[in-house]
Design an enzyme around this catalytic site. Structure first.
Site, PDB file in Angstrom:
ATOM      1  N   HIS A   1     -10.824  -3.831  10.748  1.00 57.02           N
ATOM      2  CA  HIS A   1     -11.484  -3.578   9.462  1.00 57.02           C
ATOM      3  C   HIS A   1     -12.714  -2.690   9.596  1.00 57.02           C
ATOM      4  CE1 HIS A   1      -9.056  -7.100   8.453  1.00 57.02           C
ATOM      5  NE2 HIS A   1      -9.220  -6.803   7.182  1.00 57.02           N
TER       6      HIS A   1
ATOM      7  N   GLU B   1       0.811  -1.223   0.000  1.00 56.21           N
ATOM      8  CA  GLU B   1       0.000   0.000   0.000  1.00 56.21           C
ATOM      9  C   GLU B   1       0.838   1.264   0.000  1.00 56.21           C
ATOM     10  OE1 GLU B   1      -0.733  -2.684   1.730  1.00 56.21           O
ATOM     11  OE2 GLU B   1      -2.817  -3.204   1.308  1.00 56.21           O
TER      12      GLU B   1
END
Ligand SMILES: Cc1ncc(C[n+]2csc(CCOP(=O)(O)OP(=O)(O)O)c2C)c(N)n1
Ligand SMILES: [Mg+2]
Lengths: 328, 325
Positions: free
Chosen positions: B129, B60
């Site tokens: 998450h 990322e």
């Protein structure tokens, strides 16, 4: 390096570049010591052959991302000495209008797109520039300069993997000066050869004497032949010596007197000038003339920077965001 | 006008902008052939090719860094960071790099760059998450942050983000991805910096963002049956905050409840409350009251998650509180 490749003109150009970088950084050193320059300073004294050799192998429109120790690369790439100096002095006429300083000199007009104060962080930017070049079908390459310390960052490995996978027109150029700040390579890297680590991503890699600008130039030229041919990224590791501290004012207690002596013995300017004289490519008077030219150009740039105006405090909020009404 | 699901609106925004401008390209984990983990990029690689819709490794930070370099050379990359929690992995590239690049280069760099990410709401995604971390980003000069609350906003704000010449983070909400609402057939773009009044009212202003706009609307509906009239504002942008729209509403209501799914501590609501406290104190008849998550990670088990992340009942309670003399 075979004798027939020793082109006198190229060699003298390399020496001239190194002399300018050296004269410039010695002036910066002195003005910093005299407190004319705010902040902190990382000099590349001892590493000039890398910057000169690299830049001599690049085209003017190739892109370059450099590091906190980046004055030399920016100058070698052809940036205006005056605007480089002005930036280091924090003046409005500097390349970054005084917002960046020594560690962040970007000179877009000569393809220097950034200089990073976060170790390793500029690597993906160069890869991204290379990706854009690939997508736009352009012929230039992008180069990321980084130190041996940066090779231990996660983002080096992320970038190397993507660049190799996507066959990006990217040159990774490592200046291995054996230190990350005060920590020697033996303490910071499990594998001391960066070239060996490049092998993990199947990057073609060259390991060269970074004190020899011709060796750097030759390796970069060879690497770029592949990169420009669309064969994907390559890595050049330049073994070099930092003759001064990590930053100006660093007492270098972590280096023994004998090591400092050894470093001094690797002064690339002296070594290269001596060699050119030996090879009869440079006379004493030619060398003196090049040195005088360098000093003159630097003196002019420093004087310009000292006399230049500081930025108007009222401009401090400009450029936080791009405003559509702006022309550029 | 047709009803479209939120995720479809995102997909259309991407598709239209890629069609309109060849510089727009997509990067992210699974965004290519798989069409994105939530289907937001479905069909786009087929249409625009693997160069412009590029699957990336799970790297990322480097991918956002790549987008920075590419944007500098004139591309308009849109990076998908799969979950907002993973923004932690790209913070250096966002905060020290993207946000500062223009400033640090004295205006030489222009960074038309979008990071799309998403958070969720009470769906048991678990502690890593489900967090709403927009406040991290709003603290950083040089970044814009928007949080579309429905399909209409998802499309219009994303298109605006792609056309903007600055780094913009678009925080979508996966819990809304399946929600269908009317989206204009004709082309439209929403301003990035403007809040919208979603429901007019007289007694209390509820300034909300992201999915909490839906909860605020539900709360307003319930309160209306009791004769309490709420004005619901969708802030849309977490940074910059559209203080003017809230202030105009307060001139009418004099009472403010702020609702977001992020934790209250140091949240966007804290900034909004402080700014209005400084600039519009004289408009207020009651203390500004914030509704937000309790100061804990987001738990997995549904009753625990409900205990941490507020909904319309918390908003109703807050409205009652600001109306209590
Ligand atoms: C991510 C990060 N960690 C630590 C530092 C502090 N720091 C600045 S330069 C440096 C050493 C970098 O070593 P290297 O990459 O070999 O470059 P050199 O200084 O030798 O040119 C460190 C640790 C930093 N700037 N960024
Ligand atoms: Mg080093």
């Amino acid at each position: 390096m075979p004798a027939e490749q020793l082109d006198g003109e190229v060699a003298r150009h390399l020496l001239a570049t190194m002399l300018i970088i050296r004269a410039f950084e010695e002036a910066v050193r002195d003005h910093f010591a005299a407190k004319h320059i705010p902040g902190f300073i990382h000099l590349s004294i001892g590493q000039e052959a890398v910057a000169a050799g690299l830049a001599s192998a690049l085209e003017r429109d190739d892109y370059l991302y450099v590091t906190h120790r980046g004055h030399g690369h920016v100058i070698a790439k052809g940036a205006d000495l005056k605007r480089v100096a002005a930036e280091i002095f924090g003046k409005a006429a500097g390349y970054c209008r005084g917002r960046g300083g020594s560690m962040h000199i970007a000179a877009f007009e000569v393809g220097v797109l950034g200089a990073n104060g976060v170790v390793g962080a500029g690597l993906p930017h160069a890869a991204g520039a290379a990706w854009a070049l690939q997508l736009q079908g352009r012929q230039q390459v992008a180069v990321a300069v980084f130190g041996d310390g940066a090779v231990n960052t996660g983002i080096f490995h992320e970038t190397a993997n993507i660049a190799a996978l996507w066959r990006l027109p990217l040159l990774l150029l490592c200046e291995n000066n054996g230190y990350a700040e005060f920590t020697p390579l033996s303490v910071h890297a499990a594998v001391e050869s960066v070239t060996e680590r490049a092998a993990a991503y199947r990057l073609p890699a060259w390991r060269v004497d970074g004190q020899d600008p011709l060796a750097v130039r030759a390796a970069v030229c060879e690497a770029l032949k592949r990169v420009r041919a669309g064969e994907g990224p390559a890595l050049v590791e330049c073994l070099t010596w930092r003759l001064r501290g990590h930053y100006e004012g660093d007492p270098q207690r972590y280096r023994s007197p004998s090591e400092l002596q050894e470093a001094a013995a690797h002064d690339p300017l002296r070594l290269f000038a001596e060699r050119l004289r030996r090879e009869a490519l440079l006379s004493e008077s030619e060398e003196a003339a090049l040195a005088a030219q360098a000093r003159e150009a630097v003196a002019e740039a420093i004087a310009y920077a000292q006399e230049a105006a500081f930025p108007d405090p009222a401009s401090a909020l400009e450029d936080v965001l791009y405003q559509p009404s702006e022309a550029g | 006008m047709a009803e479209k699901r939120y995720v479809r609106a995102v997909n259309e925004a991407l598709c239209e902008e890629m069609e309109r401008d060849p510089a727009v390209c997509l990067l992210g984990v699974d965004v290519g052939a798989p069409g994105g983990p939530f289907g937001a990029t479905r069909g786009l690689q087929e249409r625009f090719g693997p160069q412009r819709v590029r699957d990336t490794p799970i790297s990322e930070a480097a991918v956002v860094g790549l987008a920075i370099g590419a944007a500098t050379l004139g591309l308009r990359p849109v990076v998908e960071v799969m979950f907002m929690d993973f923004l932690a992995l790209v913070m250096d590239q966002l905060v020290n790099q993207a946000a500062k690049m223009r400033y640090m280069t004295g205006g030489q760099a222009r960074l038309p760059l979008v990071v799309r990410t998403q958070t969720g709401y009470r769906d048991s995604a678990g502690p890593q998450h489900a967090q709403s971390l927009e406040a991290w980003l709003t603290h950083v000069p040089g970044l814009k942050v928007v949080m579309p609350s429905g399909p209409y906003e998802a499309k219009g704000l994303l298109k605006a983000a792609i056309r903007d010449d600055n780094p913009v983070i678009v925080v979508e909400n996966r819990t809304l991805y399946g929600l269908a609402e009317e989206v204009p057939d004709e082309e439209y773009v929403l301003p990035l910096e403007r809040a919208a009044v979603k429901r007019e009212g007289q007694d209390v202003t509820i300034a909300s963002i992201g999915i909490m706009v839906r909860e605020a609307l539900a709360a307003a509906e319930a309160l209306a049956t009791r004769g309490i009239s709420c004005e619901v504002i969708d802030l849309r942008s977490a940074n910059p905050l559209d203080l003017q729209t809230v202030r105009t509403s307060l001139e009418k209501t004099s009472r403010l409840v702020i609702a977001h799914s992020a934790t209250r501590c140091g949240g966007v609501g804290a900034e909004l409350a402080a700014a209005l406290g400084e600039e519009a104190f004289y408009l207020l008849d009651a203390p500004i009251t914030r509704v937000g998550a309790a100061f804990a990670p987001i738990p997995f088990s549904p009753p625990l998650e409900r205990a941490i992340v507020p909904d319309r009942t918390a908003i109703i309670a807050a409205v009652e509180r600001v109306l209590t003399p």
